[in-house]
Design a protein around this motif. Structure first.
Motif, PDB file in Angstrom:
ATOM      1  N   LEU A   1       8.947  21.948  -0.280  1.00  0.00           N
ATOM      2  CA  LEU A   1       9.986  21.915  -1.397  1.00  0.00           C
ATOM      3  C   LEU A   1       9.959  23.611  -2.015  1.00  0.00           C
ATOM      4  CD1 LEU A   1      10.243  18.600  -2.856  1.00  0.00           C
ATOM      5  CD2 LEU A   1      11.635  19.399  -0.981  1.00  0.00           C
ATOM      6  N   LEU A   2       9.903  24.369  -2.412  1.00  0.00           N
ATOM      7  CA  LEU A   2       9.415  25.196  -2.878  1.00  0.00           C
ATOM      8  C   LEU A   2       9.831  26.253  -1.818  1.00  0.00           C
ATOM      9  CD1 LEU A   2       5.907  24.968  -5.473  1.00  0.00           C
ATOM     10  CD2 LEU A   2       9.014  25.239  -6.656  1.00  0.00           C
ATOM     11  N   MET A   3       8.714  26.211  -0.282  1.00  0.00           N
ATOM     12  CA  MET A   3       9.729  26.847   0.497  1.00  0.00           C
ATOM     13  C   MET A   3      10.703  26.897   1.245  1.00  0.00           C
ATOM     14  SD  MET A   3       5.436  26.639   2.402  1.00  0.00           S
ATOM     15  CE  MET A   3       6.189  27.565   3.653  1.00  0.00           C
ATOM     16  N   GLY A   4      10.964  25.551   0.991  1.00  0.00           N
ATOM     17  CA  GLY A   4      12.795  25.353   1.133  1.00  0.00           C
ATOM     18  C   GLY A   4      13.731  26.133   0.089  1.00  0.00           C
ATOM     19  N   ASN A   5      13.422  26.413  -1.065  1.00  0.00           N
ATOM     20  CA  ASN A   5      13.689  27.247  -1.850  1.00  0.00           C
ATOM     21  C   ASN A   5      13.888  28.597  -1.916  1.00  0.00           C
ATOM     22  OD1 ASN A   5      15.087  24.586  -2.937  1.00  0.00           O
ATOM     23  ND2 ASN A   5      13.969  24.199  -4.190  1.00  0.00           N
ATOM     24  N   LYS A   6      12.982  29.371  -1.073  1.00  0.00           N
ATOM     25  CA  LYS A   6      12.664  30.390  -1.055  1.00  0.00           C
ATOM     26  C   LYS A   6      11.272  30.939  -1.929  1.00  0.00           C
ATOM     27  CE  LYS A   6      15.065  30.768   2.488  1.00  0.00           C
ATOM     28  NZ  LYS A   6      14.904  29.901   4.047  1.00  0.00           N
ATOM     29  N   GLU A   7      10.577  29.683  -2.415  1.00  0.00           N
ATOM     30  CA  GLU A   7      10.461  30.610  -3.950  1.00  0.00           C
ATOM     31  C   GLU A   7       9.069  30.804  -4.174  1.00  0.00           C
ATOM     32  OE1 GLU A   7      10.355  28.520  -7.362  1.00  0.00           O
ATOM     33  OE2 GLU A   7      11.548  26.726  -6.992  1.00  0.00           O
ATOM     34  N   HIS A   8       8.632  30.724  -2.381  1.00  0.00           N
ATOM     35  CA  HIS A   8       7.113  31.792  -1.564  1.00  0.00           C
ATOM     36  C   HIS A   8       7.712  32.820  -1.792  1.00  0.00           C
ATOM     37  CE1 HIS A   8       9.563  30.402   1.857  1.00  0.00           C
ATOM     38  NE2 HIS A   8       8.733  31.541   3.001  1.00  0.00           N
ATOM     39  N   LEU A   9       9.053  33.884  -1.226  1.00  0.00           N
ATOM     40  CA  LEU A   9       9.264  35.188  -1.455  1.00  0.00           C
ATOM     41  C   LEU A   9       8.735  35.866  -2.605  1.00  0.00           C
ATOM     42  CD1 LEU A   9      12.322  34.337   0.786  1.00  0.00           C
ATOM     43  CD2 LEU A   9       9.986  34.737   1.421  1.00  0.00           C
ATOM     44  N   THR A  10       8.881  34.883  -3.808  1.00  0.00           N
ATOM     45  CA  THR A  10       8.362  35.313  -4.803  1.00  0.00           C
ATOM     46  C   THR A  10       7.267  36.123  -5.489  1.00  0.00           C
ATOM     47  OG1 THR A  10       9.142  34.272  -6.489  1.00  0.00           O
ATOM     48  CG2 THR A  10      10.914  35.304  -5.730  1.00  0.00           C
TER      49      THR A  10
ATOM     50  N   TYR B   1       1.491  38.246   0.817  1.00  0.00           N
ATOM     51  CA  TYR B   1       1.125  37.202   1.775  1.00  0.00           C
ATOM     52  C   TYR B   1       2.290  36.091   2.802  1.00  0.00           C
ATOM     53  CZ  TYR B   1      -3.106  38.056  -0.623  1.00  0.00           C
ATOM     54  OH  TYR B   1      -4.012  38.667  -1.002  1.00  0.00           O
ATOM     55  N   SER B   2       1.953  35.659   3.737  1.00  0.00           N
ATOM     56  CA  SER B   2       2.906  34.399   4.029  1.00  0.00           C
ATOM     57  C   SER B   2       2.300  33.249   3.970  1.00  0.00           C
ATOM     58  CB  SER B   2       2.903  35.303   5.943  1.00  0.00           C
ATOM     59  OG  SER B   2       1.592  34.944   6.229  1.00  0.00           O
ATOM     60  N   VAL B   3       3.350  32.423   3.761  1.00  0.00           N
ATOM     61  CA  VAL B   3       3.585  30.873   3.051  1.00  0.00           C
ATOM     62  C   VAL B   3       3.921  29.999   4.416  1.00  0.00           C
ATOM     63  CG1 VAL B   3       2.754  29.539   1.913  1.00  0.00           C
ATOM     64  CG2 VAL B   3       3.244  31.391   1.085  1.00  0.00           C
ATOM     65  N   TYR B   4       2.943  29.556   4.686  1.00  0.00           N
ATOM     66  CA  TYR B   4       2.828  28.381   5.737  1.00  0.00           C
ATOM     67  C   TYR B   4       2.873  27.414   4.910  1.00  0.00           C
ATOM     68  CZ  TYR B   4       2.613  32.494   8.279  1.00  0.00           C
ATOM     69  OH  TYR B   4       2.876  34.022   9.284  1.00  0.00           O
ATOM     70  N   SER B   5       3.885  26.426   5.920  1.00  0.00           N
ATOM     71  CA  SER B   5       3.047  24.390   5.654  1.00  0.00           C
ATOM     72  C   SER B   5       3.262  24.081   6.814  1.00  0.00           C
ATOM     73  CB  SER B   5       4.241  23.623   4.784  1.00  0.00           C
ATOM     74  OG  SER B   5       4.722  22.685   4.511  1.00  0.00           O
ATOM     75  N   SER B   6       1.942  23.117   7.376  1.00  0.00           N
ATOM     76  CA  SER B   6       2.542  21.982   8.584  1.00  0.00           C
ATOM     77  C   SER B   6       1.804  20.588   8.220  1.00  0.00           C
ATOM     78  CB  SER B   6       1.744  22.713   9.526  1.00  0.00           C
ATOM     79  OG  SER B   6      -0.080  22.363   8.861  1.00  0.00           O
TER      80      SER B   6
ATOM     81  N   ASP C   1      12.537  20.920   9.672  1.00  0.00           N
ATOM     82  CA  ASP C   1      12.171  19.985  10.839  1.00  0.00           C
ATOM     83  C   ASP C   1      10.981  19.271   9.684  1.00  0.00           C
ATOM     84  OD1 ASP C   1      13.304  20.333  12.553  1.00  0.00           O
ATOM     85  OD2 ASP C   1      11.417  20.764  13.661  1.00  0.00           O
ATOM     86  N   LEU C   2      10.516  19.836   8.729  1.00  0.00           N
ATOM     87  CA  LEU C   2       9.290  19.722   7.560  1.00  0.00           C
ATOM     88  C   LEU C   2      10.499  19.139   6.973  1.00  0.00           C
ATOM     89  CD1 LEU C   2       6.306  21.922   7.098  1.00  0.00           C
ATOM     90  CD2 LEU C   2       7.038  19.722   8.202  1.00  0.00           C
ATOM     91  N   LEU C   3      10.874  19.293   5.703  1.00  0.00           N
ATOM     92  CA  LEU C   3      12.070  18.672   4.816  1.00  0.00           C
ATOM     93  C   LEU C   3      13.508  18.020   5.450  1.00  0.00           C
ATOM     94  CD1 LEU C   3      12.989  22.727   3.472  1.00  0.00           C
ATOM     95  CD2 LEU C   3      11.399  20.564   2.754  1.00  0.00           C
ATOM     96  N   ASN C   4      13.947  17.570   6.700  1.00  0.00           N
ATOM     97  CA  ASN C   4      14.859  17.292   6.844  1.00  0.00           C
ATOM     98  C   ASN C   4      13.907  15.554   7.980  1.00  0.00           C
ATOM     99  OD1 ASN C   4      17.047  18.448   5.302  1.00  0.00           O
ATOM    100  ND2 ASN C   4      16.295  19.949   7.481  1.00  0.00           N
ATOM    101  N   ILE C   5      13.081  15.767   8.303  1.00  0.00           N
ATOM    102  CA  ILE C   5      12.482  14.448   8.613  1.00  0.00           C
ATOM    103  C   ILE C   5      10.585  14.033   8.498  1.00  0.00           C
ATOM    104  CG2 ILE C   5      11.783  14.177  11.326  1.00  0.00           C
ATOM    105  CD1 ILE C   5      13.715  15.782  12.352  1.00  0.00           C
ATOM    106  N   ILE C   6       9.918  15.124   8.142  1.00  0.00           N
ATOM    107  CA  ILE C   6       8.825  14.464   8.246  1.00  0.00           C
ATOM    108  C   ILE C   6       8.599  13.914   6.466  1.00  0.00           C
ATOM    109  CG2 ILE C   6       6.215  14.936   7.814  1.00  0.00           C
ATOM    110  CD1 ILE C   6       7.164  14.947  10.812  1.00  0.00           C
ATOM    111  N   ILE C   7       9.486  14.820   5.284  1.00  0.00           N
ATOM    112  CA  ILE C   7       9.264  14.177   4.217  1.00  0.00           C
ATOM    113  C   ILE C   7      10.161  13.321   4.144  1.00  0.00           C
ATOM    114  CG2 ILE C   7       9.538  15.056   2.024  1.00  0.00           C
ATOM    115  CD1 ILE C   7       9.068  17.809   2.478  1.00  0.00           C
ATOM    116  N   PRO C   8      10.969  13.133   4.087  1.00  0.00           N
ATOM    117  CA  PRO C   8      11.899  11.881   4.428  1.00  0.00           C
ATOM    118  C   PRO C   8      10.867  10.344   5.035  1.00  0.00           C
ATOM    119  CG  PRO C   8      13.486  12.786   5.118  1.00  0.00           C
ATOM    120  CD  PRO C   8      11.800  13.739   5.172  1.00  0.00           C
ATOM    121  N   HIS C   9      10.531  10.925   6.142  1.00  0.00           N
ATOM    122  CA  HIS C   9       9.948   9.879   6.875  1.00  0.00           C
ATOM    123  C   HIS C   9       8.430   9.249   5.723  1.00  0.00           C
ATOM    124  CE1 HIS C   9       7.845   6.845   9.498  1.00  0.00           C
ATOM    125  NE2 HIS C   9       7.044   7.617   8.812  1.00  0.00           N
TER     126      HIS C   9
END
Length: 171
Positions: free
Chosen positions: A104-113, A25-30, A74-82
């Motif tokens: 955040l889980l995706m940012g930690n690469k947890e979606h790859l397990t 599976y691929s996972v996308y956040s937007s 961009d989600l981790l560094n701009i959208i979430i902090p806003h």
């Protein structure tokens, strides 16, 4: 921006079957805002406010325009902090917090397990309309978390918030 987003935006987690990946599976956040094309200049201003990140998609009928941010950095560094600095005031805050957790889980690469993917599937079950039947069948061990209920703070609403929310959602 936040108040307008309280009315118009959506936080999305998409999970698609993809046999080329180890988890299948691929996972996308937007983060996405959708407006009538006559208001596309407002979307350009919002993109500018966020430093030029994101892209636009004009629907085939050319009456609707999406502004989307889906690059994880961009989600981790701009959208979430806003949205952490300027929190949503409506029930959308619940979906935001769940979406943020997945991102955040995706940012930690947890979606790859498989274990991380199951966590994301469980959280996704509480966002927006929940899990589609295909994901429920594909992840029978991923129990959706309990969706939190929204309770307003009971404080008087700020007139500027009312104005911004009305701009986004009233007719």
């Amino acid at each position: 921006i936040t108040v307008f987003c309280d009315a118009e935006e959506s936080f999305n987690i998409k999970i698609n079957h993809n046999t080329k990946l180890k988890t299948g599976y691929s996972v996308y956040s937007s983060f996405q805002l959708t407006l009538h094309s006559k208001d596309k200049n407002l979307l350009f201003l919002i993109q500018s406010f966020f430093g030029g990140i994101g892209n636009f998609h004009i629907h085939s009928n050319k009456e609707v325009v999406d502004y989307r941010v889906n690059k994880i950095d961009d989600l981790l560094n701009i959208i979430i902090p806003h949205f952490d600095k300027f929190p949503l005031q409506s029930a959308k805050i619940i979906d935001y917090n769940q979406w943020k957790q997945c991102t955040l889980l995706m940012g930690n690469k947890e979606h790859l397990t498989r274990a991380g993917l199951e966590k994301i599937v469980s959280i996704k079950g509480t966002i927006n309309k929940g899990l589609p039947d295909k994901l429920k069948q594909a992840f029978p061990n991923a129990f959706p978390m309990v969706k939190l209920n929204y309770t307003p703070k009971g404080e008087a609403l700020d007139p500027q918030w009312i104005s911004g929310f009305t701009e986004g959602d009233a007719s």
